[in-house]
Design a protein around this motif. Structure first.
Motif, short mmCIF file in Angstrom:
data_model
loop_
_atom_site.label_atom_id
_atom_site.label_comp_id
_atom_site.label_asym_id
_atom_site.label_seq_id
_atom_site.Cartn_x
_atom_site.Cartn_y
_atom_site.Cartn_z
N ASP A 25 1.77 0.18 7.07
CA ASP A 25 3.12 -0.34 7.20
C ASP A 25 3.91 -0.12 5.90
O ASP A 25 3.32 0.17 4.85
N SER A 67 0.80 -1.23 0.00
CA SER A 67 0.00 0.00 0.00
C SER A 67 0.84 1.29 0.00
O SER A 67 0.30 2.36 -0.22
N ASP A 83 6.01 -2.02 3.29
CA ASP A 83 6.41 -3.34 2.81
C ASP A 83 7.57 -3.15 1.84
O ASP A 83 7.47 -2.35 0.91
MG MG Z 1 1.22 -3.08 3.80
#
Ligand code: MG
Ligand code: GTP
Length: 475
Positions: A146, A135, A148
């Motif tokens: 978060d 995202s 990634d």
């Molecule tokens: Mg994520």
């Protein structure tokens, strides 16, 4: 229209509202908020009330052009200020995106953390690249999501051939030595974990989750306060991020809808920040995309269509998986679907409130429902690796919850439709808990969770167990 207010009511369901203020409202710079000469609270109250006394609120029918209406009003006097308010629901959903999306600064910060990490990793893997995915880059990220990242070891092989002797660092040597890629991945992540722990004070709370299907290193980058997940050689996931990013751009309604559904699911406790037997944001996004493919006419194309439009340079096969999609998005014909966001939101809840999950699976590559191929409660076929089920982790209870809450949301929207046109409704209606949950909450239970806490812990326990047993698709 001076000194009193009037409203033009319409029969149309969706109205635009304009507010006309007759007195100049522009304050000198020194009087604006944030400058040294601030207005007192009492002054502010008095000014706002006076402003309101000189304002009129007009609800104009959808067919009437706002600017024409403004022109005709100007024939009756000077208009000092005007504001157009967007239709209530659609405006709210778009506002939600504006409010929640990652800002330019957020995105820069995320890439910067990747770059810092890459600098550290090159000490042991000279040709490695750290790439963000998920995202942070797929246009569905919200502030605080978060980060990634994956260690791109792809270059390693090329590099190895070119400069075999010079670059033969001990870790590369291990990669060569390990037959099993998984063990190599675990080793690399473990070594990177040690590196972060001992060399860089900026990265802390390091956790090695190496036995998961997809081994991952979790940590926090304390200066930016970003929670990071580092995996290795996850290029297919990067292609998935590119595909979601493309869908977000092909139609302006995609992002508001995905944000609204994610927000609704979070408010209803359908999703969680910890992984478990419940639906993930990624699965929810695929559900929204699939629904938009089912609309008539469809709002977005299928992945197969994106593949058909691809040029030769777009061709990509990773580990024998064809991940090709068009990169020139201007080749995609805009949809003829003119449904409002409110209609689509309602449509989503209707669709999944009665979807035959027991018999059918969802596939956004073909844009078609398929006969089930596994026995888990919910099947969302991974668009690139079709033998994998993205929602394999979702248990029956969580699926039933999702369906029940979709039905509740659909009913709420249905009721709103039946209300008279001058009674607007807001997104908050959907974010509140339904009667069943409220009853549960007041029924002696301290929490308003859709699933009582004990059940949620049981679900968590089961999901941890299935991950340990090697859930084929659990991330
Ligand atoms: Mg994520
Ligand atoms: P956030 O909840 O905002 O973090 O959304 P996200 O899309 O970043 O989800 P997450 O951090 O859980 O996963 C990051 C990316 O990994 C996703 O965007 C997907 O591309 C991929 N991913 C997540 N879960 C799965 C899964 O179950 N199967 C597969 N194949 N890929 C997944």
């Amino acid at each position: 229209a001076c000194g009193f207010r009037f409203r033009v009511f319409s029969d149309g369901k969706r109205c635009s509202t304009s507010k006309v203020v007759r007195k100049p409202e522009v304050l000198p710079e020194s009087k604006r908020q944030g400058t040294c000469q601030r207005k007192t609270f009492v002054q502010e109250q008095a000014d706002r009330l006076e402003q309101a006394n000189n304002s009129i609120l007009i609800k104009c029918p959808q067919k009437v052009n706002q600017h024409q209406l403004l022109k005709s009003l100007e024939r009756h006097g000077n208009i000092a200020h005007y504001h157009f308010f967007e239709p209530f629901v659609d405006g709210q959903l778009e506002g939600l995106v504006q409010h929640m999306q990652l800002t330019e600064e957020d995105i820069r910060l995320r890439f910067l953390v990747c770059s810092l990490l890459q600098d550290l990793c090159t000490a042991i893997l000279p040709s490695v690249q750290i790439q963000p995915f998920g995202s942070s880059v797929n246009l569905f990220g919200r502030v605080g999501c978060d980060l990634d990242m994956f260690l791109d070891l792809g270059n390693l092989n090329i590099e190895r051939k070119r400069t075999r002797v010079q670059r033969d660092s001990s870790l590369e040597f291990q990669v060569k030595m390990f037959r099993c890629e998984r063990v190599a991945t675990q080793t690399i992540l473990s070594v990177v974990g040690n590196l972060l722990q001992h060399i860089s004070p900026s990265f802390d709370s390091i956790q090695k989750v190496l036995n998961a299907r997809c081994p991952v290193l979790r940590f926090c980058h304390s200066p930016s306060n970003l929670n990071c997940d580092l995996t290795a050689s996850n290029r297919i996931a990067l292609c998935m991020s590119e595909t979601l990013n493309a869908f977000a751009q092909v139609d302006a309604r995609v992002r508001p809808l995905v944000f609204a559904i994610r927000c609704w699911a979070r408010a209803q406790n359908l999703t969680s920040t910890v992984s478990g037997a419940w639906i993930t944001n990624f699965s929810l996004t695929l559900l929204v995309l699939f629904f938009l493919q089912q609309c008539s006419p469809s709002v977005i194309p299928t992945i197969s269509h994106l593949r058909k439009l691809a040029d030769r340079i777009d061709h990509r096969v990773i580990d024998s998986v064809n991940c090709t999609i068009v990169s020139d998005l201007s080749k995609i014909t805009p949809s003829n679907n003119k449904q409002s966001l409110e209609d689509l939101l309602h449509g989503f809840f209707d669709f999944y409130g009665s979807f035959p999950f027991q018999k059918k699976s969802i596939n956004i590559r073909t844009g078609q429902v398929q006969r089930r191929s596994d026995d888990s409660p919910m099947e969302i076929i991974n668009p690139f690796e079709e033998n994998l089920n993205v929602s394999k982790n979702v248990n029956k209870r969580q699926l039933l919850h999702f369906v029940e809450l979709s039905q509740n949301a659909s009913l709420k929207l249905e009721k709103q439709h039946q209300l008279s046109s001058n009674q607007s409704w807001g997104l908050m209606t959907l974010l509140q808990h339904g009667p069943t949950q409220q009853a549960r909450a007041t029924d002696g239970a301290a929490s308003i969770h859709p699933t009582p806490k004990v059940e949620r812990f049981t679900d968590l326990f089961h999901s941890l167990w299935s991950t340990k047993q090697g859930n084929p698709e659990a991330k």
